[in-house]
Structure formats: structure tokens, C-alpha cells
Scaffold this active site. Structure first.
Site, PDB file in Angstrom:
ATOM      1  N   GLY A 155      43.495  19.918  15.394  1.00  0.00           N
ATOM      2  CA  GLY A 155      43.703  19.450  16.820  1.00  0.00           C
ATOM      3  C   GLY A 155      43.195  20.344  17.839  1.00  0.00           C
ATOM      4  O   GLY A 155      42.603  19.839  18.705  1.00  0.00           O
ATOM      5  N   ASP A 156      42.848  21.657  17.574  1.00  0.00           N
ATOM      6  CA  ASP A 156      41.878  22.302  18.579  1.00  0.00           C
ATOM      7  C   ASP A 156      40.599  22.023  18.514  1.00  0.00           C
ATOM      8  O   ASP A 156      39.799  21.978  19.459  1.00  0.00           O
ATOM      9  CB  ASP A 156      42.124  23.882  18.048  1.00  0.00           C
ATOM     10  CG  ASP A 156      43.705  24.343  17.990  1.00  0.00           C
ATOM     11  OD1 ASP A 156      44.431  23.867  18.908  1.00  0.00           O
ATOM     12  OD2 ASP A 156      44.037  25.223  17.363  1.00  0.00           O
TER      13      ASP A 156
ATOM     14  N   SER B 185      46.792  12.296  19.671  1.00  0.00           N
ATOM     15  CA  SER B 185      46.391  12.361  18.262  1.00  0.00           C
ATOM     16  C   SER B 185      47.371  12.059  17.342  1.00  0.00           C
ATOM     17  O   SER B 185      48.477  12.565  17.434  1.00  0.00           O
ATOM     18  CB  SER B 185      45.865  13.977  17.941  1.00  0.00           C
ATOM     19  OG  SER B 185      46.734  14.831  18.199  1.00  0.00           O
TER      20      SER B 185
ATOM     21  N   GLY C  12      47.541  11.750  13.900  1.00  0.00           N
ATOM     22  CA  GLY C  12      47.162  12.161  12.538  1.00  0.00           C
ATOM     23  C   GLY C  12      46.052  11.345  11.744  1.00  0.00           C
ATOM     24  O   GLY C  12      45.034  11.159  12.326  1.00  0.00           O
ATOM     25  N   ALA C  13      46.321  10.846  10.574  1.00  0.00           N
ATOM     26  CA  ALA C  13      45.529   9.998   9.937  1.00  0.00           C
ATOM     27  C   ALA C  13      45.046   8.685  10.495  1.00  0.00           C
ATOM     28  O   ALA C  13      44.012   8.305  10.170  1.00  0.00           O
ATOM     29  CB  ALA C  13      45.879   9.755   8.512  1.00  0.00           C
TER      30      ALA C  13
END
Lengths: 309, 309
Positions: free
Chosen positions: A248-249, A217, A219-220
Site C-alpha cells: 500500500g505504501d 485499493s 487488494g487483488a
């Protein structure tokens, strides 16, 4: 039934204050409490998506009782937390209404004894029966061995249950070597694991270390997935502003539900991105905005990349 | 049996952190919890002095349950807290190990309904039977009328029970007018009540407003007592360094135990000063150091002052 494991459950408390100043006294104007810890957040989102989900981990003391009670009242969630003698940790987010800044105070959590850890491993093995997937999420409380996730990954694989691992540091390093089906590190966790700050190189390196699929992951910039089936980049349709707590979860819940529903990778990634963005947009930290989720779902761009060894 | 009233009970939580910085995340290295609120602190000291003491007030929610459990485990304390639907407040003292500074976060406490307040008044009247003195301590939770202490003072007087009032602001102003036996304001509370920053003048003025005796706590300068029996100044033998949390409550316990034991004023004041200093010296906030208390007791200087109208 999906199983999520949260060894270091928490009661997440949010305080609103006007202007936090060290060495001063503050009147808290609003108090919000909810069960926290990554696996519990994943479970809540899975339940909201219509999946049956069981949560396990530890709960102890008065704070553990509150976590247990609030979870039991959550529709679609089966609670199978094991008792510990120590007290479940509180995390306090102090939100400064003036600046919007958040200051975080995290209790360490209970020290888990070896007897408690043994009891958990037995219960976990029982819970794996009849489960379609398991997610192992978050940090380890004091007392739990650093190789804990590696052991739990091996048990899941032996039981034939697909396993997703979302942790960091040494527990991630050891867990990856036990060959989980999916790991979902963020950019920082991935760099710490592999020593590389170049996402594609680091993601490929994480696969070589043992993970069947790696979803990073970024971020943007969205998600980068490298799996035996191929390599994809998934990006949100627009930059979203809000509270990133739990984003994130929600992505983990998207990946896991997609896995269980046997969706192809692009659909899993779209779901993960849409849930993650809809979580940032929701007014309450860690919840997702269902309208935004449904609207975003069709607008996530997923591109397949050529695979170069 | 002595009765102490704490309408706004609390769970006092102390967190140790290394360097509190707004907008940062902090690992709490130590968590200490104990029942708080001025009347509960007074009761603990009275019990340690060998007095039987009953505590009353409100407790609600998960935090109220912890307060109730911890108090029940305290030797010499009879717990007679009334249930409220709202949750008992937490107060969090964040102690910065680097600077020694304390940052305070105080939850507002439950909103007490008028039915709950009525139930308390009835229970209080029952509890007053067979009690040798009562202390009314601390702030009022939301929902309790500002004239609450005035009413509780009148009920105690009607029952023939000596009553000590330790509060501030408008509840103190109204309470004083109901003619309590002792009020124990600090310099700031006294100035707010009377408009005078000159302690002797302000103390005399507080008596004229209705208090039978006024004991003003003037920090390092000790106590100034003005009563029908005379006027005294009591000063600690030396300036003590430590944590002043609970020092005022220990002084109240000293005054109240001296009243019940029918000690002359100089002995009551010596006890109040010695307990207060021994509380500042104790390593745990709100506890008192028994050795220091016994050593200090004989060394407090009490001087009688000439009474000028």
C-alpha cells in the site's frame, strides 16, 4: 522535493523462529531491522524512483536513534525528524519458518506532549516551503490530537502544496473533511469511513465528504480512482504471491510521484499498481523488485468508466 | 570489589499482551527494559547488598549502548564492558495477561571475533587485580571457544582470586575440570554434567570432576551444598509463588557475598535461599523484595548432613 510525514515512526524488526508456540522458549535464528511507519516506506520508494524526499515525524529514545541513523544512511532521503522524550516504538514480526505464518507484536509508541506537538506543527509549516507535494501517512501516536491530520491538511492547502492522506478511523474521517487532494483508503478503511461495502458507492461518498480524489485499493482487484478528471479502474496483469507488507505504501509512492510529475491519471495508476505488485514480489518485506516493476508497468490494464452522478 | 563476567549480555524486554495467538497481531500494553544476562543480575543484587561490584563482558550495537547506559546509571556498579562489532542480543518475554503464561524469544547475540576474545582475556586479567572474588555466569555467545570458562577459571586461580562458575552444558563440563571454587548448577545442569538424577550422588560426582564446592539448586527443595568443610541442605521456610526469573542469580549473589565476607557455609546458604525467595516474591522480574529478604533470612532451615565417602 516531496515531504512525507510519519508521526508514529517505528523500528520494524523481523524475527525468524522455528515453530512459534505460546508458553515456550524460542531461539531467534535471524534478526532484520529497518525504519518503519508508512511515511518512511513511501519515502524509500520515492527515493528509489529518483525523487528527492524529506521525511519528518518524531523519533525518541534508543530506538529513535537507530531509526534516525538508518534513515540518514539511505540515499536520496533528507531526515528532518523531531525529538520526543518518549521512545520510538518497535514492531516485531515473528515469522514461523515452519508454517510461514507471521505473528505481530506492536509497541504503542511514545506519548507526544502538547509542547512536542506544537513544535512539530511549526517545523511542518517551515518544511512545506519549496515542497511539491506532501503525504500524511499512518496512525497517530498517543498524545497527538485526533484532528491532527485535518490540521496538517489545512496547513498544506494554505501553503498551496498538494496533499495525500493515508490513514484510517477517526483521523481519516476528520482529515477528509479538511479537503485533501488525494485519499488512498483500502476497502476496510473506506467501509469504516462511509458505512458502505460497495466500493464505487463508498468512493463517491468519500469524495462528497471532502476529498478531491479518492483512490481505493481493493487488494487483488487493483485500484479504483474517482477524481474530478474522471473515474478509472486499474488491475494488475496477474495475481502476485509474496509478502504484501508495504504494498500500500508503494502504491502511495506511485500516486505521489505521478502527481508531482504531472502524469495523467491512467499513468499514475499504472505506476501505483506496478510498484505495489513489485513490492509483494520482492524477497525483503517493503522493498520493491525493480525488474518486476519495469516489466509490469506496461501490462497494467486501466479502464476509464462512464461517470454517473 | 567483586567482579562478575557476562559474556552474553542482553537487553531483557518484557511485553504485556492480552491473549497471545500465533498468526495474529497484538498491541503491546506495557514495555519494560533492563540489562540482562546472569552476571549482570548477580551484580545488581550484590550492589543492593552494599558490595562494590565491577561488571565485564561484551556490549555492541544500539542494544549494547542501551545496556551500557542503564548499567552506568545503576548505583554501586562499575561498568567495564568491552566493545564488540556485533549487536548485543535482546531477549523478549511476552507475558500473556489473560493466562499469565510467558513466551520467550531470544536473539542469538553477536558473533565474537578471535581478536575481540583476545582483548577480553587481557582486560579480564587486569580486572582481576585487587578483586576479592569473581563470578563467571551464563551462556557463551557465538564465536567464543567452548573452553572459555575453563581458561577464565585458570586465570583467576593463578591470580589467587576465588572463582564461582554458573553455566551449563559443555562450557560447564570443561570449566569444572579447571577447578573452580564453587559451581552452582541446577538439577538439570547437574544431571547433564554427571549423568545422575540423584542430587547427592551427582553433587559428589561434580566435586570429583574438579569443583572445590558444589551448590546444587533444587527449586522448591532449596540448596544442597557439598564442600571440603562439610555437607548442608538449606530449605526455604515456605513455598513462594511468583516469577522465578533471576532467582538463581540472586542465589549466586548470596553465595558470593557470603564467600567475600568469610561467612560460614550455613550463613552463606541462608542468605542465598532468602535472596532467591525474595526475588520470586518481587513484583518486578529479577529484583528482590528487601523486606521479604530480611524477614526470611532468619527462618531458613540449614541442616548439616553426615559425610559418607
Amino acid at each position: 522535493m516531496i515531504l512525507t510525514v510519519t508521526l508514529n515512526t517505528a523500528l520494524d524488526i523481523t524475527y525468524r523462529v522455528r515453530g512459534l508456540r505460546p508458553h515456550a522458549s524460542h531461539r531467534v535464528t535471524e534478526v532484520i531491522e529497518r525504519p518503519g511507519g508508512k511515511g518512511l516506506n513511501v519515502a524509500r520508494v520515492l527515493a528509489a524512483l529518483g525523487h528527492e524526499v524529506t521525511v519528518t515525524g518524531f523519533a525518541g529514545g534508543a530506538t529513535g536513534r537507530v531509526v534516525q541513523e538508518q534513515l540518514t544512511a539511505t540515499a536520496g532521503v533528507v531526515v528532518a525528524l523531531l525529538p520526543v522524550a518518549g521512545a520510538t516504538r518497535r514492531t516485531i514480526a515473528v515469522v514461523d519458518q515452519t508454517s510461514g505464518d507471521t505473528t505481530q507484536l506492536n509497541e504503542p509508541g511514545p506519548t507526544v506532549t502538547s509542547a512536542e506537538w506544537s513544535a512539530f506543527q511549526e517545523a511542518y509549516e517551515d518544511l512545506l516551503r519549496g515542497v511539491s507535494a506532501v503525504a500524511l501517512c499512518g496512525s497517530l501516536p498517543p498524545g497527538v490530537p485526533v484532528g491532527a491530520y485535518a490540521g496538517l491538511v489545512r496547513t498544506a492547502r494554505a501553503a498551496g502544496v498538494p496533499v495525500l492522506l493515508d490513514t484510517s478511523g477517526e483521523p481519516l474521517r476528520r482529515g477528509v473533511a479538511a479537503r485533501p487532494d488525494i485519499v488512498k483508503p483500502n476497502a476496510e478503511e473506506l467501509a469504516e469511513l462511509t458505512g458502505s461495502h460497495e466500493p464505487l458507492r463508498a468512493t463517491q461518498d468519500a469524495r462528497r465528504r471532502g476529498a478531491r480524489a479518492v483512490v481505493a485499493s481493493l487488494g487483488a482487484q487493483g485500484l479504483l480512482a474517482v477524481a474530478p478528471e474522471g473515474r478509472w479502474r486499474a488491475t494488475p496483469p496477474a495475481r502476485v504471491h509474496g509478502n504484501p507488507t508495504g504494498a500500500g505504501d508503494s502504491a502511495v509512492a506511485g500516486l505521489l510521484s505521478g502527481l508531482v510529475e504531472q502524469l495523467p491519471w491512467p499513468d499514475r495508476l499504472s505506476r501505483a499498481i506496478a510498484l505495489s505488485s513489485a513490492t509483494v514480489l520482492a524477497p525483503v518485506a517493503g522493498e520493491f523488485d525493480r525488474g518486476a516493476y519495469e516489466e509490469l508497468l506496461g501490462r497494467v490494464a486501466v479502464t476509464k468508466e462512464a461517470c454517473v452522478a
